[in-house]
Scaffold this motif. Structure first.
Motif, PDB file in Angstrom:
ATOM      1  N   GLY A   1       6.597   0.376  -6.034  1.00 32.19           N
ATOM      2  CA  GLY A   1       5.954   1.314  -5.174  1.00 32.19           C
ATOM      3  C   GLY A   1       6.675   2.325  -4.264  1.00 32.19           C
ATOM      4  O   GLY A   1       6.211   2.909  -3.288  1.00 32.19           O
TER       5      GLY A   1
ATOM      6  N   ALA B   1       0.375   4.235  -2.471  1.00 32.64           N
ATOM      7  CA  ALA B   1      -0.589   5.199  -2.475  1.00 32.64           C
ATOM      8  C   ALA B   1      -0.132   6.256  -1.685  1.00 32.64           C
ATOM      9  O   ALA B   1      -1.391   7.175  -1.644  1.00 32.64           O
ATOM     10  CB  ALA B   1      -1.777   4.143  -1.992  1.00 32.64           C
ATOM     11  N   LEU B   2       0.685   6.085  -1.120  1.00 26.39           N
ATOM     12  CA  LEU B   2       1.045   7.468  -0.111  1.00 26.39           C
ATOM     13  C   LEU B   2       1.967   8.508  -0.793  1.00 26.39           C
ATOM     14  O   LEU B   2       2.177   9.593  -0.222  1.00 26.39           O
ATOM     15  CB  LEU B   2       1.827   7.069   1.108  1.00 26.39           C
ATOM     16  CG  LEU B   2       1.043   6.022   1.985  1.00 26.39           C
ATOM     17  CD1 LEU B   2       2.152   5.368   3.185  1.00 26.39           C
ATOM     18  CD2 LEU B   2      -0.203   6.901   2.781  1.00 26.39           C
TER      19      LEU B   2
ATOM     20  N   ARG C   1       0.782  -1.286   0.101  1.00 26.18           N
ATOM     21  CA  ARG C   1       0.071   0.104  -0.051  1.00 26.18           C
ATOM     22  C   ARG C   1       0.729   1.091   0.100  1.00 26.18           C
ATOM     23  O   ARG C   1       0.180   2.537  -0.172  1.00 26.18           O
ATOM     24  CB  ARG C   1      -0.964  -0.013   1.217  1.00 26.18           C
ATOM     25  CG  ARG C   1      -2.029  -1.235   1.092  1.00 26.18           C
ATOM     26  CD  ARG C   1      -2.771  -1.170   2.474  1.00 26.18           C
ATOM     27  NE  ARG C   1      -3.357  -0.068   2.521  1.00 26.18           N
ATOM     28  CZ  ARG C   1      -4.239   0.145   3.762  1.00 26.18           C
ATOM     29  NH1 ARG C   1      -4.660  -0.752   4.562  1.00 26.18           N
ATOM     30  NH2 ARG C   1      -4.721   1.427   3.983  1.00 26.18           N
ATOM     31  N   LYS C   2       2.125   1.034   0.169  1.00 27.51           N
ATOM     32  CA  LYS C   2       2.846   2.554   0.142  1.00 27.51           C
ATOM     33  C   LYS C   2       2.864   3.364  -0.960  1.00 27.51           C
ATOM     34  O   LYS C   2       2.799   4.498  -0.898  1.00 27.51           O
ATOM     35  CB  LYS C   2       4.130   1.935   0.300  1.00 27.51           C
ATOM     36  CG  LYS C   2       5.001   1.275  -0.606  1.00 27.51           C
ATOM     37  CD  LYS C   2       6.407   0.784   0.017  1.00 27.51           C
ATOM     38  CE  LYS C   2       7.337   0.141  -1.293  1.00 27.51           C
ATOM     39  NZ  LYS C   2       8.735  -0.198  -0.877  1.00 27.51           N
TER      40      LYS C   2
ATOM     41  N   ASP D   1       0.967  10.366  -3.273  1.00 27.88           N
ATOM     42  CA  ASP D   1       0.130  11.781  -3.216  1.00 27.88           C
ATOM     43  C   ASP D   1       0.545  12.695  -2.074  1.00 27.88           C
ATOM     44  O   ASP D   1       0.555  13.831  -2.077  1.00 27.88           O
ATOM     45  CB  ASP D   1      -1.036  11.590  -3.428  1.00 27.88           C
ATOM     46  CG  ASP D   1      -1.534  11.027  -4.881  1.00 27.88           C
ATOM     47  OD1 ASP D   1      -0.590  11.018  -5.781  1.00 27.88           O
ATOM     48  OD2 ASP D   1      -2.620  10.497  -5.024  1.00 27.88           O
TER      49      ASP D   1
END
Length: 486
Positions: free
Chosen positions: A144, A109-110, A106-107, A112
């Motif tokens: 990512g 997605a950070l 999920r990193k 932004d």
């Protein structure tokens, strides 16, 4: 706006200190400089003016720039709670807890959030100096990525690669980085720095030239071992594994908890000539001659209380108290000194209630909300001033009439002290930074304080590191790489 990113061939190669030194160097040249680290992993955090938290290194770098720290300087902070899980802080606020595998997925997605903070800093600086995390050679983490090349390429920030010659293998580590990273990532690297060189740098001339030949990257300097860097707060607990006892006179012992946090609380004691500060390693007994034992902060109070007992340190503490020794708990250490620690919502893991060490008549209930605030005040006993911060989950309540340890500036109280004054606990980090407060504690142990404010010592060290970089690094070329045009 100009920008430059320092990445390393590995962790603990000195990136944080080099960024801090460059921040002070360019600030002294009257540039408007700001530090930035997209993602940090550390339990040594600092409080910002808006009540958020960032990595301690970025707070130090803000000090080097002579500006207040802000959450935009470290938009993503990972605070390990176990070997496989961590608390995730974004823009200074906790957003949840993730396992290592979940965060890896999920990193991206950070990014932004990272780019949002970087844009804010870029808009108000002549130069932004960015610190990477770990190493771009960790190609297993490249997908990512937001900490190293993922950020550098997204933001178009040129990179300087730092290698640590003190640990050995610096030629292989720099050349090897070029060999394993993606060719497009490699084009972002515009030069390399050799850090922590001891002795005559001419002995490394051939190695320096070979790195440049084999990578195609120019060398930008060989930075010597700068002694003043030891006076700067460290962020990674790995330095404590190599810590040795300092000073003389009275012994103060700090058990090395597995999730120790905010351990720069003890930096002022390291420099006290009348203090022998001992970080007690796991498997070792707490010195029997200790005048004071301090239980430090921790990211996982219940787990570290079990860890403390597994080392037999609870038995050492009991013997110390029976001998009349003094005992202090800070933050998580304060929670451990109470009667019970309740975690009904599973903030630190499975919901449970555990027995504390039982030295103070208080109980702690862990809650999801976190208190993050700068504080000032005085000790009730001597009226000695302090300035520090709180950063913790949980609320501690008295089970009986107790004597508070500290009075805060808003007239509220913090902490508890036993009737004989030998056992105490509080939530305040950096309690010993102010010489008046440190002097009061040392006076109880029968020794004198050196009277130096920790802030002054750190400020002098920053100037010394900056002076060393000015002498040994091609500063003009760094500015050219960064795109700075006067």
């Amino acid at each position: 706006m100009a920008a430059l990113m320092l990445q390393g061939t590995g962790s603990d190669v000195g990136k944080s200190v080099l960024v801090a030194g460059l921040c002070r160097l360019f600030t002294n040249r009257r540039l408007n400089v700001l530090p930035f680290k997209p993602q940090n992993m550390s339990n040594n955090a600092a409080v910002t003016e808006d009540g958020g938290e960032i990595g301690r290194a970025q707070a130090l770098q803000a000090l080097a720039c002579r500006v207040p720290p802000s959450t935009d300087m470290n938009p993503v902070l990972i605070k390990p709670q176990s070997d496989t899980g961590a608390q995730v802080v974004v823009h200074g606020r906790v957003i949840g807890q993730l396992g290592a595998g979940d965060y890896q997925d999920r990193k991206g997605a950070l990014l932004d959030a990272v780019m949002e903070s970087y844009a804010k800093l870029s808009g108000r600086a002549d130069l932004v100096i960015v610190e990477g995390a770990g190493s771009p050679a960790e190609i297993n983490l490249r997908r990512g990525d937001i900490a190293n090349m993922g950020f550098a390429r997204a933001a178009g920030v040129p990179v300087v690669l730092v290698g640590d010659i003190d640990r050995g293998g610096v030629i292989a580590s720099i050349v090897g980085t070029k060999a394993v990273i993606d060719p497009d990532d490699a084009t972002m690297i515009k030069g390399f720095l050799i850090n922590k060189f001891r002795g005559d740098p001419r002995l490394f001339d051939y190695g320096y030239a070979e790195i440049a030949r084999r990578t195609g990257w120019p060398g930008l300097g060989v930075v010597p071992w700068i002694a003043a860097a030891r006076d700067l707060p460290a962020e990674d607990a790995v330095v404590l594994d190599r810590a040795v006892a300092t000073g003389g006179g009275v012994t103060i012992a700090v058990p090395m908890l597995s999730r120790i946090a905010n351990f720069d609380d003890f930096d002022p004691l390291i420099h006290e000539p009348a203090v022998r500060l001992v970080f007690v390693q796991p498997g070792q007994p707490i010195p029997a001659d200790a005048g004071l034992i301090i239980l430090p902060g921790t990211k996982a109070t219940i787990a570290d209380l079990a860890f403390l007992r597994a080392q037999g340190w609870d038995i050492d503490v009991a013997a110390h108290v029976r001998r009349g020794g003094a005992l202090l708990g800070i933050c998580g250490g304060y929670q451990m000194l109470g009667q019970t620690i309740e975690d009904p919502d599973g903030v630190e893991g499975s919901p449970e209630t555990v027995s504390g060490l039982g030295y103070l008549p208080v109980t702690t209930r862990l809650t999801g909300d976190k208190r993050v605030v700068d504080v000032t005040g005085t000790s009730l006993r001597e009226g000695a001033a302090f300035a520090g911060y709180e950063i913790h989950v949980g609320r501690t309540s008295a089970l009986a009439s107790v004597q508070p340890l500290l009075r805060l500036a808003d007239s509220t109280h913090d902490g508890v002290v036993s009737a004989d004054g030998r056992i105490a606990g509080c939530y305040i980090h950096r309690l010993f930074d102010h010489p008046a407060q440190r002097s009061a504690w040392l006076a109880r142990l029968g020794v004198q304080c050196d009277g130096v404010a920790q802030e002054h010592r750190v400020d002098q060290a920053l100037d010394a590191v900056a002076a060393g970089l000015e002498q040994h690094v091609d500063i003009a070329r760094l500015l050219d790489i960064a795109g700075y045009r006067p």
